[in-house]
Design a protein around this motif. Sequence first.
Motif, short mmCIF file in Angstrom:
data_model
loop_
_atom_site.label_atom_id
_atom_site.label_comp_id
_atom_site.label_asym_id
_atom_site.label_seq_id
_atom_site.Cartn_x
_atom_site.Cartn_y
_atom_site.Cartn_z
N LYS A 169 3.41 7.20 -6.40
CA LYS A 169 2.61 8.33 -6.92
C LYS A 169 3.24 9.65 -6.50
O LYS A 169 3.35 10.58 -7.30
CB LYS A 169 1.17 8.22 -6.42
CG LYS A 169 0.40 7.12 -7.13
CD LYS A 169 -1.01 6.96 -6.62
CE LYS A 169 -1.71 5.81 -7.37
NZ LYS A 169 -2.94 5.35 -6.75
N LYS A 183 0.84 -1.21 0.00
CA LYS A 183 0.00 0.00 0.00
C LYS A 183 0.87 1.24 0.00
O LYS A 183 0.64 2.19 -0.75
CB LYS A 183 -0.90 -0.01 1.24
CG LYS A 183 -2.06 -0.98 1.16
CD LYS A 183 -2.91 -0.87 2.41
CE LYS A 183 -3.93 -1.99 2.42
NZ LYS A 183 -4.49 -2.26 3.75
N LEU A 209 -0.69 12.59 -0.09
CA LEU A 209 -1.57 11.47 -0.47
C LEU A 209 -2.43 11.81 -1.68
O LEU A 209 -3.00 10.94 -2.33
CB LEU A 209 -2.44 11.03 0.72
CG LEU A 209 -1.66 10.33 1.82
CD1 LEU A 209 -2.56 10.02 2.99
CD2 LEU A 209 -1.00 9.06 1.30
N GLU A 217 1.50 4.41 -2.79
CA GLU A 217 1.40 5.84 -2.44
C GLU A 217 2.69 6.58 -2.77
O GLU A 217 2.67 7.66 -3.37
CB GLU A 217 1.12 5.98 -0.93
CG GLU A 217 -0.29 5.58 -0.53
CD GLU A 217 -0.50 5.55 0.98
OE1 GLU A 217 -1.60 5.17 1.41
OE2 GLU A 217 0.43 5.90 1.73
#
Length: 230
Positions: A43, A36, A173, A40
Amino acid sequence: MRVGWAFTGAGHLLLESVEELEKLALNHEVTVLLSKAGEEVLKMYGLYDRVKNVTGGYYRELAREKDQEFSFPITGRLSMGRYDLFIVSPTTSNTIAKIVHGIADTLVTNAVAQAGKGKIKTLIVPVDLEAGDVETVLPSKLERDKCEDCQTCKSAAACPKDAIIPGLEIDLLKCSGCGACQIACPFGAVSGGKIITIYMRQLDVENTHKLTHLEGVSILRYPSHIQDNL
Ligand SMILES: Cc1cc2nc3c(=O)[nH]c(=O)nc-3n(C[C@H](O)[C@H](O)[C@H](O)COP(=O)(O)O)c2cc1C
């Protein structure tokens, strides 16, 4: 060769890992696994699309932890020995700590455990190899000492993800690492790729060294060393 490549949530050695993945995928079938945090962080550094672009097709999937729920069905392929090689690069201190203690509760730690059960050679590129100061790179960052807190923030207006909180910070985020904010600010108040020094803790380095006791696992210093270990 059929290869599994896992990304964890480390900014350190991330670009170098993506570059090696791109080279490997030219000549081999590569399934990519993302923790996960790995998704993140890819990105945030604007690298997610590059990883996505090397995937597509059977045994060339992009397996995201958030789609794999709790039992990580895709790792069954590793326990059944369906791959020739499994790579984790870059590997966070968190993932290393779990691996050396036999914990397998995330997509990547579970994949390492299943690769062991399937007798698949595993290459791990850790971020914490030696204790002491190490230079690493940051994603986009709002430099408040340069920010003029303009009435209309040009960086915020340019951001396609609405990630800029004017005068304060970037919501990482939401950030996709496109860099539009850096170009838009007339005061150069958004940095990208800033180099900082962080301290590698003794505990994390000790955990990395414990990896040498794991059967079938080799530790590599840099992603560029993967090619010599295929
Ligand atoms: C921008 C950014 C960069 C990070 N870089 C690192 C890193 O280089 N090494 C590390 O151990 N953790 C790093 N982290 C923290 C990890 O993402 C975090 O510990 C996460 O829980 C790790 O989960 P994973 O091991 O399942 O990928 C970073 C976090 C952020 C937001």
